[in-house]
Enzyme design. Structure first.
Site, PDB file in Angstrom:
ATOM      1  N   HIS A 177      34.615  34.088  41.887  1.00 64.06           N
ATOM      2  CA  HIS A 177      33.932  34.604  40.688  1.00 64.06           C
ATOM      3  C   HIS A 177      33.272  33.451  39.933  1.00 64.06           C
ATOM      4  O   HIS A 177      33.903  32.761  39.142  1.00 64.06           O
ATOM      5  CB  HIS A 177      34.929  35.333  39.794  1.00 64.06           C
ATOM      6  CG  HIS A 177      34.285  36.227  38.776  1.00 64.06           C
ATOM      7  ND1 HIS A 177      32.963  36.126  38.418  1.00 64.06           N
ATOM      8  CD2 HIS A 177      34.793  37.263  38.043  1.00 64.06           C
ATOM      9  CE1 HIS A 177      32.678  37.041  37.501  1.00 64.06           C
ATOM     10  NE2 HIS A 177      33.785  37.742  37.266  1.00 64.06           N
ATOM     11  N   HIS A 180      29.279  35.587  34.898  1.00 69.92           N
ATOM     12  CA  HIS A 180      29.674  36.270  33.669  1.00 69.92           C
ATOM     13  C   HIS A 180      30.340  35.400  32.617  1.00 69.92           C
ATOM     14  O   HIS A 180      31.063  35.886  31.760  1.00 69.92           O
ATOM     15  CB  HIS A 180      30.568  37.471  33.988  1.00 69.92           C
ATOM     16  CG  HIS A 180      29.956  38.437  34.940  1.00 69.92           C
ATOM     17  ND1 HIS A 180      30.660  39.431  35.565  1.00 69.92           N
ATOM     18  CD2 HIS A 180      28.684  38.545  35.406  1.00 69.92           C
ATOM     19  CE1 HIS A 180      29.864  40.126  36.362  1.00 69.92           C
ATOM     20  NE2 HIS A 180      28.648  39.601  36.288  1.00 69.92           N
ATOM     21  N   TYR A 182      32.686  33.079  33.024  1.00 74.15           N
ATOM     22  CA  TYR A 182      34.052  32.644  33.285  1.00 74.15           C
ATOM     23  C   TYR A 182      34.052  31.201  33.780  1.00 74.15           C
ATOM     24  O   TYR A 182      33.008  30.553  33.803  1.00 74.15           O
ATOM     25  CB  TYR A 182      34.742  33.618  34.246  1.00 74.15           C
ATOM     26  CG  TYR A 182      34.900  35.000  33.633  1.00 74.15           C
ATOM     27  CD1 TYR A 182      35.685  35.186  32.497  1.00 74.15           C
ATOM     28  CD2 TYR A 182      34.238  36.106  34.162  1.00 74.15           C
ATOM     29  CE1 TYR A 182      35.814  36.428  31.909  1.00 74.15           C
ATOM     30  CE2 TYR A 182      34.368  37.365  33.578  1.00 74.15           C
ATOM     31  CZ  TYR A 182      35.145  37.515  32.451  1.00 74.15           C
ATOM     32  OH  TYR A 182      35.277  38.757  31.856  1.00 74.15           O
TER      33      TYR A 182
END
Length: 377
Positions: A177, A180, A182
């Site tokens: 990931h 977004h 993060y």
């Protein structure tokens, strides 16, 4: 085009198998990762197993799980979000894998560290500090502390361990990931990465953390085990920001990731039909494929008439999202602008979305509404 013709076209375009590394996906439909918070103590239970297996049985080719925490005390922000460490959690994930495979699907976990998005004192490790590249939040305010080299090394090692465990317990690939806002994305974005060491500065330096992390994961798994890397321009609660203003800036961030071992890029946008840069109709996934030569996954309001903001931000639209056709999506797939299509809220609302689209039963599709977030079905 007639309804029957449209259904035949959808089936023809979406039903093609897709192979990357040692993984062959039976069609071009993926399930987008969506945090659901239905794993008490961080352990996927029988309901979670059924949730994913139900969608695989209804024709989803590749399931990318909700974000799941790596084994680092600062990685998470809830004890209801699944983790990807510990015998209990990994046993739960192994059962998810088995049932998805029995249903004919392929599956990759999304592994995750939230970075500065974590609040002080949040479970599952309330004593852990909030870590980020520079001790700066997404809003530009100081929060937590900047990561030391020891922190960097520990996080990279935890990602690599999670990738190795994904392969060991039978997953078909792994997604990192990097989107977004993060942790990985916080290094990529200049607003949150103000470091003066090797991990900050120009794009080649800001991407160093992500590239080292990818390389460690690549070393921890077999050569044929696909590594997917999720990117986005937008950040949580900052939906109009951009980490790359031009194709050249995007290329500078992506090329080191390709060299480190990324096989597929998952390009997260709010609306898949929106051009990413002026002078071209290509979306983010299209530009990423063009610049890197790697396979890409597109995502963003597939099958729906508005993006996700009304679901989470009051006053930005109707909370009832209507079903929309996918003719534009099929056009782009036929042009090979991208390779796979990730479906989020439409698949959350209707577990049989893939089967209905592939068989021309679009009149039976269930629209998405916010209250569906309250159950796991």
């Amino acid at each position: 085009m007639s309804i029957n013709g449209s259904a035949e076209r959808a089936a023809q375009v979406l039903s093609r198998p897709f192979t990357v590394g040692g993984m062959t996906v039976p069609n071009r439909i993926a399930m987008a990762p969506m945090t659901r918070m239905f794993s008490p103590g961080g352990v996927p239970n029988a309901e979670v197993v059924a949730y994913y297996a139900r969608r695989a049985a209804a024709g989803v080719g590749l399931i990318i799980t909700e974000g799941t925490y790596i084994e680092h005390p600062s990685a998470g922000l809830s004890d209801s979000v699944p983790r990807f460490y510990g015998e209990d959690a990994l046993a739960g994930w192994a059962e998810v894998v088995q049932q998805v495979h029995l249903a004919g699907g392929r599956i990759a976990p999304q592994i995750w560290h939230v970075g500065v998005s974590r609040e002080e004192g949040a479970p599952p490790h309330p004593e852990a500090p909030v870590l980020s590249p520079s001790g700066i939040g997404l809003n530009g305010e100081p929060v937590g502390r900047a990561m030391t080299q020891d922190d960097v090394d520990a996080v990279i090692a935890a990602f690599a361990d999670a990738a190795a465990n994904a392969e060991r317990i039978g997953f078909d690939g792994v997604e990192l990931h990097g989107a977004h806002g993060y942790l990985i994305d916080q290094f990529l974005w200049g607003a949150t990465n103000r470091r003066s060491d090797d991990y900050g500065g120009d794009p080649a330096s800001r991407v160093r953390f992500a590239a080292e992390l990818v390389a460690a994961c690549r070393k921890a798994v077999s050569a044929e085990f696909p590594i997917i890397f999720r990117t986005s321009q937008w950040k949580q609660d900052h939906y109009d920001v951009r980490m790359a203003e031009t194709p050249q800036e995007l290329e500078a961030l992506l090329t080191p990731l390709v060299e480190a071992g990324v096989d597929v890029f998952h390009s997260s946008t709010r609306r898949y039909w929106t051009p990413e840069f002026e002078g071209s109709d290509l979306n983010l996934a299209g530009w990423t494929k063009k610049l890197t030569g790697k396979s890409t996954i597109t995502v963003g309001s597939v099958g729906l008439n508005q993006d996700f903001l009304p679901t989470f931000v009051p006053g930005t639209g109707s909370e009832q999202t209507q079903v929309a056709d996918i003719e534009n999506l099929l056009d782009r797939l036929e042009r090979d602008e991208f390779d796979l299509v990730a479906v989020g809220r439409a698949l959350l609302a209707d577990p049989e979305w893939a089967a209905k689209v592939l068989s021309g039963r679009t009149a039976e599709l269930v629209p998405f509404s916010k209250d569906q977030l309250g159950t796991l079905h």
